[in-house]
Design an enzyme around this catalytic site. Structure first.
Site, PDB file in Angstrom:
ATOM      1  N   GLY B 329     -28.082  -1.712  15.395  1.00  0.00           N
ATOM      2  CA  GLY B 329     -27.358  -0.883  16.351  1.00  0.00           C
ATOM      3  C   GLY B 329     -25.914  -1.343  16.504  1.00  0.00           C
ATOM      4  O   GLY B 329     -25.299  -1.847  15.561  1.00  0.00           O
ATOM      5  N   SER B 330     -25.414  -1.247  17.712  1.00  0.00           N
ATOM      6  CA  SER B 330     -23.993  -1.526  17.935  1.00  0.00           C
ATOM      7  C   SER B 330     -23.615  -2.975  17.704  1.00  0.00           C
ATOM      8  O   SER B 330     -22.435  -3.283  17.552  1.00  0.00           O
ATOM      9  CB  SER B 330     -23.608  -1.137  19.352  1.00  0.00           C
ATOM     10  OG  SER B 330     -23.862   0.236  19.542  1.00  0.00           O
ATOM     11  N   THR B 331     -24.595  -3.882  17.685  1.00  0.00           N
ATOM     12  CA  THR B 331     -24.222  -5.269  17.405  1.00  0.00           C
ATOM     13  C   THR B 331     -23.601  -5.378  16.016  1.00  0.00           C
ATOM     14  O   THR B 331     -22.831  -6.290  15.748  1.00  0.00           O
ATOM     15  CB  THR B 331     -25.449  -6.206  17.464  1.00  0.00           C
ATOM     16  OG1 THR B 331     -26.420  -5.733  16.530  1.00  0.00           O
ATOM     17  CG2 THR B 331     -26.069  -6.230  18.844  1.00  0.00           C
TER      18      THR B 331
END
Lengths: 379, 650
Positions: B329-331
């Site tokens: 995801g956004s990580t």
């Protein structure tokens, strides 16, 4: 001197040949076989089955073969050497394809009524061919490198096949017996010196290199060699049997525990008590006296063979007889050393005593050859 | 052939000479054999006869003591304790079935085990009848006494003291250390040249985790003893013994206090957390929840318990820290940004306009914020976690560069930790898709990859390594084993990665903003202790496609979805910002939002690690303190309770 020069008239013919048999040798052979029956009866716990009875039947068959072989003139056998050798090689190769795997190695061809072990046959036919070869070879060529190479190939080819099975014991026996004939035939001693020197050098190199950067074998291979040479380093594997074998042997003492009284060999400590380790039972039940008696009988058989050989003016007969004597010697010498913890366990039976059909028949056939040479010797 | 008489004569002389030589050699050898016989049968006869008649020699293996496992502070994770068992030596027992039948009248052996055990005994009786076989393990002292009193009626059966594996920390390290169990035929069939030891039925070997991966080191080498036994099989005396070598003791890098805290903090959540020491690569904690008690497996787990574990939807047996792979995801935006920075594609004042979506190849890729973020620069894009910014960046950089950067940060790379089923994850590039799917890489794939969706997969371990590498700029390599038998293992500090320090600083600065700037996605989970300020990145990864239709009607809220279709919540961070000590990753499976679910856990774990115990409440924002205080009291009660139970058992 070839058969053309035999004073054929002086050779006995017809049933009269029976009188000319080497009777002491025949009796000695029968004595050993008898001792074998006794031991097989004993290890089966006092029963003719499963081992003693089949062994006796095979001895009967083998005895007939021996006499028949003895009746046929030795020059016929000389002419048959090449055929016999090739036949054994073919059988040996076919073991690779049709053989039955027994005791972890592929050694048998099932003939229906018996299991044929071509490697046993090979031991004798190899000796026959080598003897015939030196009978043919003129003396001055004996040490010629090319004419030394030929018998070496004759020895190494079946040895290689036997190693494929794998049967280290037979391979060692064939090499040693073949080498002995080369030696007896008069091949220059330098060849032997070189081979032995090279062998010693190679072994030294292999062991010296251990632990250095030019190590010749892998570590696990060294460990296997260690266990092979020193079974006590593997107390649950090879070492276990040697320990038990020595206890059984040693507990026999001077005169032994008496027939059928051995306790150790009956306790199922030994995996092959009726084959390779049968000497243990004999030594336990008949003691030092029994064991040495067997050794003396074996030595006498060899002595009679050598006497026949030396008295014969025919080169084939002489070499063949000595070759058979050496093979026979190697059988019991390796087997006894193995059982007494002097040599690694390689799987060589005690001749005429251990349970085993092919070995029995082949050995009797071989003694038939010795008898034939004796009867048909030029006088 | 015809030979002349002279030749014949010379041949015969030579052959005779050599025959005599060979004959003498054979005679000499035979003499030697006779001497050996005399030595064995006459000189040593008494000794051998004694051995043969009154005794029989048995060779017994002495199982080596399995190496113990400790945490970084010396607390025991796995040890051996004495246990009583009943063994049978088949060759002494005679009629095995009758003897065992008599035994079962005395003591209780579970019916289901008995058949298997008997089968093992019969097999062993054929192969090596002299080796003892375990009939019953973990037997009580009363049962042992019953058997001991009745030995005359039970030939071949003896009570023995042995060692068994115990994991005093129970569930805390179940996924890291794994467990041991009796060796099975399947285990043996996989081995090329199995140790003699393994032939002992019920011998314990490592089955899963570190116990399995470090089996060779932990097992040690068997010793042997030769014992004299009398006719009934009783051991009369020991003749000699060759001591074996006990297995190596392993000290791990993990901290059991922290690990225990994390397990309690994660509780029944299906989640995992990894704490890695930025300076040495040490895995300080590696927790997967829910967990299970490995001791159950050592004793032989009951069918009901086992079914309970395998049928649990939260998969307690899975080691989620290394085996679980999730869309990061956004990580993952950190990687996309690093790739663009290193390519020099982001100028100091560059901004991207985010209207809430980006058209890529005729398809709309949405930002999580429907209304869009307006003009965003690098720092704000990470702070707000703006998706459009990264779509735009990724299309400029290209997937191959992003994939290469991901690999440099340890994503898509299998970190070689001695645990079971360490997954490699996936950071794909064009060649990968062509090879595996036989299709061309599409621009849309790049857009998906840029925000850690699509094919992208990473394990919590990899995410922790990624944060540690950003924090230090070195290729920190995780290590789990600190020392073996006191010998220190090489550090995982790693080499300098050769990245531009300014770019790294920008990334760290942006991550700092995520959890310290009022508008950052993890602001609510900040640390306010100045020395320990935290930098991080939230991630919320979808496990379902949001259709245009659904988007039009309004995206369904996570809480309204069934559990297995909810988003994964992720958070990666490192602290202290000024001098990074620890990197932490937290993944809560189907937990919802990264900022609301994963970040608070990561913050608690980080503080616990930094303070080496419960942190003072001053480290938390004042609004949270009451809640945190209650939580700390609850957790410390739970941890004490678990501790108490353990010491009761001991």
């Amino acid at each position: 001197m070839s058969y053309l020069e035999y004073a054929v008239k002086s050779v006995p013919s017809g049933p009269r040949k029976l009188l000319y048999l080497n009777w002491p040798l025949l009796l000695l052979v029968c004595t050993v076989a008898g001792a074998g029956f006794l031991m097989l009866y004993s290890v089966a716990g006092g029963s003719f089955t499963p081992w003693a009875e089949p062994q006796m039947e095979r001895f009967a068959l083998g005895f007939v073969i021996m006499i028949s072989v003895a009746m046929v003139p030795i020059w016929f056998w000389r002419n048959m050497s090449v055929v016999a050798y090739l036949l054994s090689v073919i059988l040996l190769i076919s073991v690779e394809f049709f053989g039955t795997v027994g005791m972890g190695a592929q050694r048998w061809i099932d003939l229906g009524f018996m299991r044929l072990q071509p490697s046993e046959l090979m031991k004798i036919t190899l000796v026959m061919l080598l003897a015939a070869y030196y009978d043919w070879l003129p003396e001055k060529r004996t040490s010629h490198p090319f004419f030394v190479l030929i018998p070496v190939m004759i020895i190494l080819f079946p040895t290689f096949l036997v190693l494929q099975q794998p049967d280290l014991g037979t391979a060692i026996l064939m090499m040693a017996a073949g080498g002995a004939i080369l030696f007896l035939a008069g091949v220059h001693w330098l060849y032997f010196a070189v081979v032995i020197g090279a062998g010693v050098g190679l072994v030294t190199a292999v062991f010296q290199s251990r632990g250095t950067d030019w190590q010749l074998l892998k570590d696990y291979q060294y460990r296997r060699i260690d266990t092979f040479l020193d079974p006590s380093s593997d107390p649950l594997g090879a070492g276990y049997h040697i320990t038990q074998s020595k206890i059984a042997l040693g507990s026999g003492g001077w005169t032994g525990r008496g027939f059928m009284q051995g306790t150790q060999s009956r306790l199922n400590f030994l995996p092959e008590k009726h084959t390779d380790f049968i000497f243990t039972t004999l030594a336990e039940e008949f003691g030092f006296v029994g064991a040495v008696s067997l050794l003396v009988i074996y030595a006498l058989i060899i002595a009679f063979c050598l006497a026949t050989a030396l008295s014969s003016k025919d080169r084939f007969s002489s070499l063949l007889t000595m070759g058979i004597a050496v093979t026979f010697f190697l059988f019991f010498a390796v087997n006894m050393s193995m059982v007494m913890g002097l040599a690694p366990v390689v799987g060589v039976p005690l001749p005429m005593v251990s349970y085993g059909g092919t070995a029995m028949l082949v050995l009797l056939g071989a003694f038939g050859l010795v008898q034939s040479a004796h009867i048909h010797r030029p006088r | 052939m015809r030979r002349n008489p002279r030749e014949l004569a010379s041949l015969q002389t030579r052959t005779s000479r050599r025959a005599v030589l060979l004959g003498s050699a054979m005679a000499a050898f035979s003499g030697g054999l006779a001497l050996r016989m005399r030595h064995l049968q006459v000189d040593q006869a008494d000794q051998f006869r004694l051995l043969a008649e009154e005794n029989r020699i048995n060779i017994r293996l002495i199982p080596p003591e399995r190496g113990e496992i400790f945490d970084r502070n010396g607390a025991t994770i796995a040890k051996n304790t004495p246990s009583y068992r009943i063994v049978i030596v088949p060759e002494d027992a005679g009629d095995i079935d009758a003897v065992v039948a008599r035994l079962t009248k005395l003591i209780d052996i579970p019916e289901e085990d008995l058949e298997d055990t008997l089968e093992a005994v019969r097999r062993s009786a054929r192969q090596a009848p002299f080796l003892p076989v375990t009939l019953a393990d973990q037997v009580t002292w009363e049962d042992i006494s019953k058997v001991a009193v009745n030995t005359p009626a039970l030939p071949g059966i003896t009570p023995e003291v042995g060692l068994t594996r115990v994991y005093p920390q129970e569930g805390a390290f179940a996924h890291v250390v794994g467990y041991v169990g009796p060796v099975s035929d399947y285990d043996l069939s996989k081995m090329e040249d199995p140790d003699q030891l393994l032939r002992i039925p019920r011998f314990q070997i490592g089955k899963v985790g570190l116990e399995a991966r470090q089996e060779e080191r932990l097992r040690g080498k068997a010793g042997t003893k030769r014992v004299e036994v009398n006719a009934t099989g009783r051991v009369m005396r020991e003749l000699d013994r060759k001591e074996g070598e006990s297995g190596a003791d392993l000290q791990l890098t993990v901290d059991s206090n922290l690990q225990g805290y994390i397990q309690a903090r994660l509780g029944r959540e299906s989640a995992s957390a990894v704490v890695i020491d930025c300076e040495s690569g040490d895995i300080v904690a590696c927790a997967s929840a829910p967990t299970f008690d490995p001791n159950l497996f050592v004793r032989g787990i009951s069918v009901a318990d086992y079914r309970g574990l395998t049928e649990d939807t939260y998969r307690p047996l899975a080691s989620k820290t290394v085996q679980g792979i999730y869309p990061p995801g956004s990580t993952f935006k950190v990687i996309t940004a690093m790739a663009a920075l290193e390519e020099g594609l982001i100028g100091p004042d560059d901004t991207v306009w985010c209207p809430g979506y980006l058209e890529v190849a005729g398809r709309r890729f949405h930002c999580w914020k429907r209304g869009g973020h307006g003009h965003v620069n690098l720092e704000n894009s990470l702070k707000y976690s703006c998706d459009v910014y990264y779509y735009d960046l990724a299309l400029k950089v290209g997937i191959d560069k992003i994939s290469a950067m991901a690999h440099r940060f340890g994503l898509g790379v299998r970190h070689d930790l001695p645990m079971s089923a360490v997954a490699a994850g996936l950071a794909p590039n064009r060649a990968w898709k062509q090879r595996v799917h036989g299709q061309d890489w599409l621009v849309g794939d790049t857009a998906n990859a840029s925000i850690g969706q699509g094919y992208m997969l990473a394990s919590p371990l990899q995410l922790a390594v990624m944060s540690a590498r950003i924090a230090t700029g070195r290729s920190v390599t995780p290590r789990l084993i600190k020392s073996i038998d006191g010998v220190e293992e090489p550090s995982g500090a790693g080499e300098d990665m050769g990245l531009n320090e300014n770019n790294l600083r920008k990334m760290r600065r942006a991550m700092y903003a995520v959890s310290n700037d009022r508008r950052g996605t993890a602001y609510r989970s900040r640390i306010i202790e100045d020395a320990f300020r935290m930098a991080g990145k939230t991630g919320t990864s979808q496990v379902r496609n949001i259709t245009a239709d659904e988007r039009a009607r309004g995206v369904i809220r996570n809480e309204d979805l069934p559990w297995e279709r909810r988003d994964h919540a992720l958070f990666v961070c490192f602290a202290p910002y000024v001098a990074p000590k620890y990197a932490v990753s937290v993944v809560v499976e189907h937990g919802g939002g990264g900022s609301s679910v994963a970040a608070p856990i990561a913050r608690d774990v980080m503080l616990q690690a930094l303070y080496k115990g419960f942190p003072p409440l001053e480290a938390y924002p004042s609004a949270d303190r009451d809640r945190v205080k209650a939580q700390q009291e609850r957790l410390s009660r739970e941890m004490r309770h678990a501790e108490g139970e353990r010491s009761d058992r001991a």
